[in-house]
Design a protein around this motif. Structure first.
Motif, PDB file in Angstrom:
ATOM      1  N   GLN A  51     -10.984  -1.458 -16.426  1.00 13.17           N
ATOM      2  CA  GLN A  51     -10.381  -0.597 -17.449  1.00 13.17           C
ATOM      3  C   GLN A  51      -9.817  -1.427 -18.597  1.00 13.17           C
ATOM      4  N   GLU A  52      -9.172  -2.534 -18.266  1.00 13.03           N
ATOM      5  CA  GLU A  52      -8.598  -3.402 -19.298  1.00 13.03           C
ATOM      6  C   GLU A  52      -9.687  -3.961 -20.193  1.00 13.03           C
ATOM      7  N   ARG A  53     -10.811  -4.302 -19.577  1.00 12.55           N
ATOM      8  CA  ARG A  53     -11.934  -4.820 -20.362  1.00 12.55           C
ATOM      9  C   ARG A  53     -12.494  -3.755 -21.299  1.00 12.55           C
ATOM     10  N   THR A  87     -10.098  -3.341 -24.155  1.00 11.13           N
ATOM     11  CA  THR A  87     -10.221  -4.454 -25.105  1.00 11.13           C
ATOM     12  C   THR A  87     -11.373  -4.200 -26.067  1.00 11.13           C
ATOM     13  N   ARG A  88     -12.463  -3.694 -25.527  1.00  7.84           N
ATOM     14  CA  ARG A  88     -13.600  -3.387 -26.393  1.00  7.84           C
ATOM     15  C   ARG A  88     -13.256  -2.271 -27.382  1.00  7.84           C
ATOM     16  N   MET A  89     -12.542  -1.246 -26.884  1.00 12.06           N
ATOM     17  CA  MET A  89     -12.141  -0.148 -27.770  1.00 12.06           C
ATOM     18  C   MET A  89     -11.172  -0.635 -28.844  1.00 12.06           C
ATOM     19  N   ILE A  90     -10.247  -1.531 -28.457  1.00 17.93           N
ATOM     20  CA  ILE A  90      -9.294  -2.085 -29.428  1.00 17.93           C
ATOM     21  C   ILE A  90     -10.031  -2.863 -30.506  1.00 17.93           C
ATOM     22  N   THR A  91     -11.034  -3.634 -30.095  1.00 18.90           N
ATOM     23  CA  THR A  91     -11.823  -4.398 -31.065  1.00 18.90           C
ATOM     24  C   THR A  91     -12.519  -3.477 -32.054  1.00 18.90           C
ATOM     25  N   GLU A  92     -13.048  -2.359 -31.544  1.00 19.01           N
ATOM     26  CA  GLU A  92     -13.732  -1.415 -32.427  1.00 19.01           C
ATOM     27  C   GLU A  92     -12.751  -0.766 -33.413  1.00 19.01           C
ATOM     28  N   GLY A 139      -2.205   4.432 -35.134  1.00 18.14           N
ATOM     29  CA  GLY A 139      -1.542   5.016 -33.960  1.00 18.14           C
ATOM     30  C   GLY A 139      -2.385   4.858 -32.706  1.00 18.14           C
ATOM     31  N   ASP A 140      -3.708   5.042 -32.872  1.00 21.01           N
ATOM     32  CA  ASP A 140      -4.612   4.839 -31.734  1.00 21.01           C
ATOM     33  C   ASP A 140      -4.546   3.391 -31.248  1.00 21.01           C
ATOM     34  N   LEU A 141      -4.489   2.475 -32.205  1.00 20.92           N
ATOM     35  CA  LEU A 141      -4.441   1.062 -31.842  1.00 20.92           C
ATOM     36  C   LEU A 141      -3.176   0.736 -31.062  1.00 20.92           C
ATOM     37  N   VAL A 142      -2.057   1.248 -31.487  1.00 21.01           N
ATOM     38  CA  VAL A 142      -0.793   1.008 -30.787  1.00 21.01           C
ATOM     39  C   VAL A 142      -0.866   1.562 -29.363  1.00 21.01           C
ATOM     40  N   ALA A 143      -1.419   2.783 -29.232  1.00 19.87           N
ATOM     41  CA  ALA A 143      -1.510   3.402 -27.906  1.00 19.87           C
ATOM     42  C   ALA A 143      -2.435   2.608 -26.980  1.00 19.87           C
ATOM     43  N   ARG A 181      -3.243  -1.268 -22.498  1.00 20.98           N
ATOM     44  CA  ARG A 181      -3.768  -2.543 -22.015  1.00 20.98           C
ATOM     45  C   ARG A 181      -2.662  -3.399 -21.403  1.00 20.98           C
ATOM     46  N   ARG A 182      -1.473  -3.357 -21.984  1.00 24.47           N
ATOM     47  CA  ARG A 182      -0.355  -4.124 -21.415  1.00 24.47           C
ATOM     48  C   ARG A 182      -0.027  -3.639 -20.008  1.00 24.47           C
ATOM     49  N   VAL A 183      -0.040  -2.322 -19.845  1.00 25.38           N
ATOM     50  CA  VAL A 183       0.254  -1.751 -18.517  1.00 25.38           C
ATOM     51  C   VAL A 183      -0.799  -2.196 -17.500  1.00 25.38           C
ATOM     52  N   LEU A 184      -2.071  -2.124 -17.926  1.00 25.01           N
ATOM     53  CA  LEU A 184      -3.149  -2.515 -17.014  1.00 25.01           C
ATOM     54  C   LEU A 184      -3.087  -3.994 -16.661  1.00 25.01           C
ATOM     55  N   ARG A 185      -2.748  -4.822 -17.641  1.00 24.57           N
ATOM     56  CA  ARG A 185      -2.642  -6.250 -17.373  1.00 24.57           C
ATOM     57  C   ARG A 185      -1.530  -6.542 -16.381  1.00 24.57           C
ATOM     58  N   GLU A 186      -0.436  -5.828 -16.514  1.00 29.53           N
ATOM     59  CA  GLU A 186       0.665  -6.019 -15.566  1.00 29.53           C
ATOM     60  C   GLU A 186       0.234  -5.610 -14.162  1.00 29.53           C
ATOM     61  N   ARG A 187      -0.575  -4.547 -14.109  1.00 28.90           N
ATOM     62  CA  ARG A 187      -0.987  -4.031 -12.809  1.00 28.90           C
ATOM     63  C   ARG A 187      -2.137  -4.841 -12.195  1.00 28.90           C
TER      64      ARG A 187
END
Length: 643
Positions: free
Chosen positions: A591-593, A596-601, A623-627, A632-638
């Protein structure tokens, strides 16, 4: 004609059929850990077992030749049946009454089934007919023959022995009366075409049913009984769609469990010898059916023995003590090195076969014959020596010339050296180095390189085992395909996640179903993900066996089907923590990966967008980028920070 078998009945056949029991009819399976079983693959020749069975998921897969599937697929492949024929066969064994769409009721294999099913049924009825005839007044000659060889009526019944009446159409009439067509009676070898139509192939003979490993009658061995019968003493069923004598071993259906348990097989020459051995307490006896012991017989026997460990299993050839028997034993020498197990020869000095030995000296004598076995190599060497006069120098040298090529033919260097040393002792030459040089010269000529006495150098049994399949039992890496590297840790994580989706879908839940197919780097993985989506996602999965069957039915091609099978058999990598945590970590990484791809887009779009000209769209994308960053931060922590 009845139509397609109902899906729910097919599912019931899978549910009620133990894949381990079915496959265990054809090869010896052993515990491989993790609930898996392992054996020698029946679909390709191998030295080390790479054929895996996972009973909990109803799957098999060979990591050597990549054959795989469920129990229906196995029966299809091993018996060369259509899908419908395989289901019908398993349904009959499991007691499932099949229903067909586009036509009510069940159907028998005789009327509408495939050719194999019809021939198997015809042979079953023929075997019953012959057994009934043995008890008839005309069958007295057969009963007398058996009694003279020490067999009681119960013994005959145990092996299904029967009698073919001395008439032209006795069996043909019986089979016609049971609804069988002439073309099938002839095709199965039960009859042959005459000028007035089919006539019985076997007449006035004692009949032994020959069964395959699953217990189905596929042919007959027939012994002449009447003195005025000038036909061959023994006749066998000719080659047919169900009978291939080069790969059939008489008695293997009865002996297979004891062969696996004792890791021993005793190869005898005739049907009565098999009976005598079993009744005398040697239940591992088998025989060929009208042909010499050959490569295909070896393959069957190796699977039954799970022939993988040198010096553990035993294959014992028994031959008559006459010249023909010794010649047959020496022919077996050529096949010895195709086994990993040790091979032996047991020859009765007075020339009695196991059946005659039992008649004259009792059951214990048969057991003693087997126990007195000699290693086949030793037998071959001593047989060469015995033809010469060892009391003279010339005789000893002649014996050396005869026996040295036999020793030189031994592939295993350490064993060859040992027999060369023994050869010097048996000949009484008392010059070990002289004999070693002679054997070494012949071995170098035969094997293509200089040979030194002593330890192994990779050309012996261990070398053969290593050469069989590379890493036995280990899954070879996925083949290289455009766009991804099978060794990439990210691709490996995808594979692990898909294993869980196939094997333990309940661990993943809705979170997996939210991951799209295009989130997977490897195209084959994306194809499996698409199949899972088409099947309703992991949240729609029921029992594991039913779920995997559901996926296999929806696979678009054999490549995807094979990958699903493989994912269902391969063990998931063990996690340090609980299964739930392992599943969550894999999900989080994928999911994090994807995020990351969506953030890049989104960043790419923002970079191309003029905030002054398009303020609202710029504000929405920001706003989408912030969300997305927050997710991603949550997923990385998990998924990452917890490692």
């Amino acid at each position: 004609m009845a139509g397609r078998i109902r899906n729910e009945d097919i599912a019931l056949v899978r549910e009620r059929t133990s894949i381990a029991d079915v496959i265990g009819e054809y090869l010896q399976l052993r515990n491989a850990g993790g609930g898996n079983l392992k054996g020698l693959c029946p679909f390709h020749d191998e030295k080390s077992p790479s054929f895996n069975v996972t009973p909990s998921r109803g799957l098999y897969f060979c990591f050597g030749c990549e054959a795989g599937g469920d129990v229906i697929r196995f029966v299809q492949e091993i018996e060369h049946l259509s899908f419908t024929e395989a289901v019908e066969r398993l349904a009959a064994q499991a007691g499932v009454q099949l229903r067909y769409e586009d036509g009510g009721g069940s159907r028998g294999p005789r009327q509408d089934g495939g050719l194999r099913a019809r021939l198997i049924e015809a042979h079953r009825v023929a075997a019953e007919f012959y057994m009934e005839q043995l008890d008839s007044p005309d069958g007295a000659i057969g009963r007398k023959f058996l009694a003279e060889r020490g067999f009681e009526p119960d013994d005959a019944a145990r092996f299904g022995v029967g009698y073919a009446p001395r008439e032209w159409e006795g069996l043909v009439r019986h089979l016609r009366g049971r609804g069988f067509a002439d073309r099938d009676i002839v095709a199965g070898g039960l009859a042959k075409e005459g000028r007035r139509g089919p006539m019985d192939r076997f007449r006035g003979r004692l009949m032994w049913p020959i069964r395959d490993l699953s217990g189905d009658v596929i042919g007959f061995g027939a012994r002449r009984l009447y003195e005025d019968d000038d036909s061959p003493k023994y006749l066998n069923t000719p080659e047919s769609p169900i009978f291939h004598k080069s790969s059939v071993l008489y008695g293997a259906d009865l002996a297979k469990k004891e062969i696996a348990r004792r890791r021993q097989a005793v190869v005898v020459e005739g049907y009565t010898d098999v009976m005598a051995c079993h009744l005398a307490g040697v239940p591992t006896a088998i025989a060929t059916c009208g042909t010499a012991f050959g490569d295909d017989h070896i393959k069957v026997l190796r699977r039954l023995l799970m022939d993988q460990d040198e010096f553990r299993g035993e294959v014992i050839f028994t031959f008559d003590g006459d010249a023909a028997g010794r010649k047959a034993a020496l022919r077996a020498f050529d096949d010895e090195q195709k086994f990993v197990s040790q091979t032996f020869v047991a020859v009765q000095p007075d020339g009695l076969d196991p059946c005659d030995l039992r008649i004259r000296h009792g059951d214990a004598a048969v057991r003693d014959l087997v126990a007195s076995r000699l290693p086949l190599f030793e037998f071959a060497v001593r047989s060469a020596i015995e033809q010469h006069d060892l009391d003279t120098v010339e005789g000893r040298l002649s014996a050396l010339d005869a026996a040295a090529p036999v020793v030189a033919a031994i592939k295993d260097r350490s064993r060859r050296h040992m027999y060369a040393v023994n050869l010097d002792r048996w000949l009484g030459i008392m010059d070990e180095q002289f004999v070693l040089r002679r054997v070494g010269e012949l071995a170098a000529r035969r094997h293509g390189r200089p040979q030194a006495g002593g330890g192994r150098a990779g050309d012996g049994r261990a070398g053969q085992a290593r050469a069989g399949n590379g890493r036995a039992g280990a899954a070879p890496a996925m083949p290289e395909r455009p766009g991804f590297d099978p060794g990439d840790p990210e691709v490996q994580r995808e594979r692990e996640l898909l294993k869980l989706a196939v094997q333990r879908p309940a661990l993943l839940g809705p979170a997996f179903d939210e991951i799209p197919a295009d989130a997977f780097i490897a195209p084959p993985h994306a194809a499996v993900r698409a199949v899972i989506a088409e099947a309703g996602g992991v949240t729609a999965a029921g029992g594991v066996g039913e779920w995997i069957a559901h996926l296999l039915e929806r696979a678009p091609n054999d490549q995807v089907k094979d990958l699903i099978t493989r994912l269902g058999v391969e063990p998931a990598r063990s996690a340090q923590e609980s299964d739930d945590r392992y599943a969550n970590e894999l999900l989080a990484r994928i999911q994090e990966r994807q995020l990351t791809r969506m953030i890049t887009e989104v960043k790419s779009k923002l970079g191309r967008l003029n905030p002054v000209e398009f303020p609202e769209e710029h504000h929405r994308l920001f706003g989408d980028l912030v969300a997305l960053e927050q997710q991603r931060r949550v997923l990385r922590e998990r998924g990452l920070g917890s490692q």
